[in-house]
Write an enzyme that holds these catalytic residues in place. Sequence first.
Site, mmCIF file in Angstrom:
data_model
loop_
_atom_site.group_PDB
_atom_site.id
_atom_site.type_symbol
_atom_site.label_atom_id
_atom_site.label_comp_id
_atom_site.label_asym_id
_atom_site.label_seq_id
_atom_site.Cartn_x
_atom_site.Cartn_y
_atom_site.Cartn_z
ATOM 1 N N ASP A 1 0.919 -1.194 0.055
ATOM 2 C CA ASP A 1 0.004 0.144 0.034
ATOM 3 C C ASP A 1 0.796 1.271 -0.078
ATOM 4 O O ASP A 1 1.493 1.437 0.821
ATOM 5 C CB ASP A 1 -0.922 -0.201 1.123
ATOM 6 C CG ASP A 1 -2.035 0.967 1.163
ATOM 7 O OD1 ASP A 1 -2.392 1.711 0.267
ATOM 8 O OD2 ASP A 1 -2.770 0.574 1.999
ATOM 9 N N GLY B 1 -5.174 3.655 -8.005
ATOM 10 C CA GLY B 1 -5.073 3.858 -9.510
ATOM 11 C C GLY B 1 -4.328 4.984 -10.302
ATOM 12 O O GLY B 1 -4.461 5.311 -11.260
ATOM 13 N N ASP C 1 -10.733 3.888 -2.022
ATOM 14 C CA ASP C 1 -11.761 2.772 -1.095
ATOM 15 C C ASP C 1 -13.059 2.809 -1.623
ATOM 16 O O ASP C 1 -13.872 3.894 -1.658
ATOM 17 C CB ASP C 1 -11.502 3.004 0.439
ATOM 18 C CG ASP C 1 -9.963 2.879 0.922
ATOM 19 O OD1 ASP C 1 -9.144 2.039 -0.046
ATOM 20 O OD2 ASP C 1 -9.653 3.017 1.961
#
Length: 355
Positions: free
Chosen positions: A106, A148, A169
């Site tokens: 992440d 993205g 999210d």
Amino acid sequence: TVSAEKIRATADLMVSTGLRDHGWMFVNIDDGWEAPKRAPNGEIQPNEKFPDMKALADYVHAKGLKLGIYSSPGPRTCGGYLGSYGHEYQDAATWAKWGIDYLKYDWCSYGRIAKDHSLPELQKPYRLMRKALDAVDRDIVYSLCQYGMGEVWKWGAQVGGNLWRTTGDITDTWESMSRIGFGQAELYPYAGPGHWNDPDMLVVGWVGWSEHLHRTRLTVNEQYTHISLWSLLSAPLLLGCDFSRLNAFTLNLLTNDEVLAVNQDPLGKQARRVLQKDDFQVWMKDLSDGSKAVGIFNLGEKRAEFALRWEKIGLARRQSVRDLWRQKDLGEFADEFRASVNRHGVVLIKVSPAE
């Protein structure tokens, strides 16, 4: 609040509910497992809630399941825990030693490391961890999570990703789920076996953060749309709900083998949106047996009838139709198929040329 106890309990529930036997395989630990400091040799350590990560992996594996873990290319994760920056090879080796099968990587604090948002800078940390994963003697699924940025779907496979988040999210509302799901229409060229577009997790069942859970705000029809669309998209199916509160409806949603087969079809094609008319969208996915999975979605605010003419989606004039949610053959239809579709709902069918 994630802990080894909860991961063991989740693995137990995946077996006892039957989810495992329908193909659900991974138990993924999200952020919050990391100790505040590394070992003197620089090795990442789990905190007190995970006293023995290798034993936990062994437990999950003994259930016929796989174990996933979470980290960040930055110095800190999104939750403020230790990231992998500067320790990429070391962390990959540690995860392999523990028996980890999946990594969610992440972006988080790497934004403070990257010089800018150019493609080379966006790709750099993910290329590095790919090299680190390749250096260990274990297959680890590699999930790129950077929301993205830089149209990651166009280069995620090039940097060695197996899946990549295409959006921010998701939340358990029609607005969020439909915007994300139906927004994947142009991404189909970039999905295929071993590299998938990830429109985020499924928001069915009891969802939320920590102890603050609530029943999903999606209606029954919206949940059918959610699972149908993600299956047509060949999206990774990741559950973020409380397994101890799975009711019969949610369990049936997640264990319909004919719907799951659409998602898991080995051809690995992502569905295309082949028709838009008024409040309706029609999405079609090529399947490995030569048939097509077709979703007829009603995005409107009331139940409505829709006539799908085969020629409009490039199919022969006579088709055999099977309803996948009801697991029922509907017969042969010449020229068109008529469906009554609920508000925010779907009719999901499998069609093949009638002999």
